[in-house]
Design a protein around this motif. Sequence first.
Motif, PDB file in Angstrom:
ATOM      1  N   ASN A   1       2.743  11.300   0.160  1.00 33.53           N
ATOM      2  CA  ASN A   1       2.551  10.026   0.860  1.00 33.53           C
ATOM      3  C   ASN A   1       2.722  10.184   2.366  1.00 33.53           C
ATOM      4  O   ASN A   1       1.980   9.582   3.153  1.00 33.53           O
ATOM      5  CB  ASN A   1       3.544   8.988   0.325  1.00 33.53           C
TER       6      ASN A   1
ATOM      7  N   THR B   1       6.277   2.404   8.209  1.00 32.81           N
ATOM      8  CA  THR B   1       6.146   3.226   7.002  1.00 32.81           C
ATOM      9  C   THR B   1       6.476   4.677   7.311  1.00 32.81           C
ATOM     10  O   THR B   1       7.224   5.332   6.557  1.00 32.81           O
ATOM     11  CB  THR B   1       4.712   3.130   6.455  1.00 32.81           C
ATOM     12  N   ARG B   2       5.948   5.191   8.405  1.00 35.60           N
ATOM     13  CA  ARG B   2       6.234   6.581   8.789  1.00 35.60           C
ATOM     14  C   ARG B   2       7.718   6.792   9.045  1.00 35.60           C
ATOM     15  O   ARG B   2       8.288   7.818   8.642  1.00 35.60           O
ATOM     16  CB  ARG B   2       5.412   6.936  10.033  1.00 35.60           C
TER      17      ARG B   2
ATOM     18  N   VAL C   1       0.089   9.450   5.413  1.00 35.89           N
ATOM     19  CA  VAL C   1       0.371   8.657   6.613  1.00 35.89           C
ATOM     20  C   VAL C   1      -0.013   9.428   7.866  1.00 35.89           C
ATOM     21  O   VAL C   1      -0.575   8.860   8.820  1.00 35.89           O
ATOM     22  CB  VAL C   1       1.859   8.257   6.641  1.00 35.89           C
TER      23      VAL C   1
ATOM     24  N   GLN D   1       1.921  -2.166   8.467  1.00 36.27           N
ATOM     25  CA  GLN D   1       3.005  -1.681   9.315  1.00 36.27           C
ATOM     26  C   GLN D   1       3.106  -0.160   9.179  1.00 36.27           C
ATOM     27  O   GLN D   1       4.020   0.377   8.563  1.00 36.27           O
ATOM     28  CB  GLN D   1       4.324  -2.364   8.943  1.00 36.27           C
ATOM     29  N   LEU D   2       2.152   0.522   9.805  1.00 32.71           N
ATOM     30  CA  LEU D   2       2.026   1.959   9.635  1.00 32.71           C
ATOM     31  C   LEU D   2       3.189   2.713  10.282  1.00 32.71           C
ATOM     32  O   LEU D   2       3.739   3.652   9.690  1.00 32.71           O
ATOM     33  CB  LEU D   2       0.697   2.434  10.218  1.00 32.71           C
TER      34      LEU D   2
ATOM     35  N   CYS E   1      -2.579   8.362  10.865  1.00 29.00           N
ATOM     36  CA  CYS E   1      -2.093   8.187  12.235  1.00 29.00           C
ATOM     37  C   CYS E   1      -2.944   8.916  13.257  1.00 29.00           C
ATOM     38  O   CYS E   1      -3.141   8.419  14.376  1.00 29.00           O
ATOM     39  CB  CYS E   1      -0.641   8.672  12.347  1.00 29.00           C
TER      40      CYS E   1
ATOM     41  N   VAL F   1       5.608   2.113   0.933  1.00 30.31           N
ATOM     42  CA  VAL F   1       4.223   1.940   0.495  1.00 30.31           C
ATOM     43  C   VAL F   1       3.787   0.487   0.658  1.00 30.31           C
ATOM     44  O   VAL F   1       2.658   0.201   1.088  1.00 30.31           O
ATOM     45  CB  VAL F   1       4.071   2.415  -0.967  1.00 30.31           C
TER      46      VAL F   1
ATOM     47  N   LEU G   1       3.055  -0.122   4.184  1.00 33.76           N
ATOM     48  CA  LEU G   1       1.782   0.485   4.560  1.00 33.76           C
ATOM     49  C   LEU G   1       0.624  -0.459   4.268  1.00 33.76           C
ATOM     50  O   LEU G   1      -0.273  -0.648   5.102  1.00 33.76           O
ATOM     51  CB  LEU G   1       1.604   1.802   3.815  1.00 33.76           C
ATOM     52  N   TYR G   2       0.630  -1.074   3.083  1.00 28.68           N
ATOM     53  CA  TYR G   2      -0.453  -1.988   2.732  1.00 28.68           C
ATOM     54  C   TYR G   2      -0.369  -3.301   3.515  1.00 28.68           C
ATOM     55  O   TYR G   2      -1.361  -4.035   3.587  1.00 28.68           O
ATOM     56  CB  TYR G   2      -0.420  -2.280   1.236  1.00 28.68           C
TER      57      TYR G   2
END
Length: 460
Positions: A418, A398-399, A422, A394-395, A426, A387, A390-391
């Motif tokens: 969550n 995170t996935r 994501v 770094q999407l 995406c 999480v 994500l903020y």
Amino acid sequence: MFNAVIRRSTRGPLDIDDSPLQPDEVASPTSSVFPLPTHQQQLLSPISLSSNQSQFASPRLSSPRATPRLPSPTPGSNVSNQTYRTAPSHQVSNMSNYQNPQKDFGYLLRPEIYHPLTLLDVPPPFRVSSLQPSTDTPLESLISGGHFRSAAIKAAQLLTSSGIAPSDHEAIFSLIYTRLSCLTLCNATALAAQEVKALEDLNSSYYLDDLTGAHLAPWELRVLAVRLQGMGFNDARRGVMGYYELGREARLTLTALKKAGRDQNAAEIAMWDARLQDLGLRVASALIEMEDLEGAARHLKTLRVDNGRLRAQQALLWLYLGDVDAARKCIAAGADEQARDVILALACMGDAEYAAAVPIWERLIEAGSGGQRDDVEIAMYRQNLAVCLLYLGQLSLTRTHLESLIDAGHSWRGLTFNLATVYELCTERSRALKISLVERVAGLREEGRGSEGVNGDFKL
């Protein structure tokens, strides 16, 4: 001119400071751990109220609370009026010769109380027969395996079968607690809030042992029933009042135990002290559910919590209220190192300092990689790390973190929710990814891992 009278400070039942006993507390017969019933109490039977009479006292009224509409004694029951009237007076005073009459709880065994569970909110991959446990699976195995929906159904079947005697209160209350708990765990809290109404007022004398005065229902069921009944009757104040009623009982019990001797009753004193502190936190939680955030903050400031686990819970409530500094003060003393690190990391996230929270989560994950901590806790730390990433923008990373947790066999609601979020970030075609996620989690169930889920867990 009239002189203003300063209002004296009062102490509620959830205040647990070790103050000297008051004279009225020492002389009160209710301050005993096991108050003996008087002769008049022995002769009284449960009172039935008319349908239009209130079963619970209003919080704004100061009149005594009305007795709930419990089943009245019948000529053929174990609690008939004849049983009480024919009891000799010398047997009432002599506890060794007096037989404790068994109470009839058959009104809790009626099939119409327990609602059928629908599968409309269960994704199709979870409905396949291979994922459903056998009908002869023991209740304990269903619970340990995470089959909470099946466990709730099993508990209702056991309650409504003819195998339980109406006077077996231990088995009845244990199954009711299992039923209500499992309903809350399988996203059927609304049904639990309706079924708990059958218990009516658990503070009624009908639920007390006639000889010892001890409550026949377990403490865990009484605490759970307070919240559910507040929801079922659509009266949030009822929940707050219920917690204070339990707090009054806990405080009286603590007073009696300390009066009898701290050394002899050290274990019981610690247990009731922890219960009283827990009730204080539950009041704050109930106020938050009522959206009375200011009242919850004022209440939290009055609590004295010295238990490490409960102190961490108090810090979480402060974080929910947005008071990060108060949360840090809670774990400054009295909490272990792991709990302090968790709260500090969450506090950094609350202040939007996600870069500062990342090394704390990484340190917690590394410290638990040696097998010293529960694998579920490490998975929770990894989710919180994802999480933060994500903020930080770094999407893709995170996935990767969240999907690796699914591959490792973890599938609690927060994780799947969550990851579904994501997927929505995406691509615009996220539904296919969500359905694929459901199938992956259902595959984990076939392997004996993961947990059940509903549509809301996957944002479907």
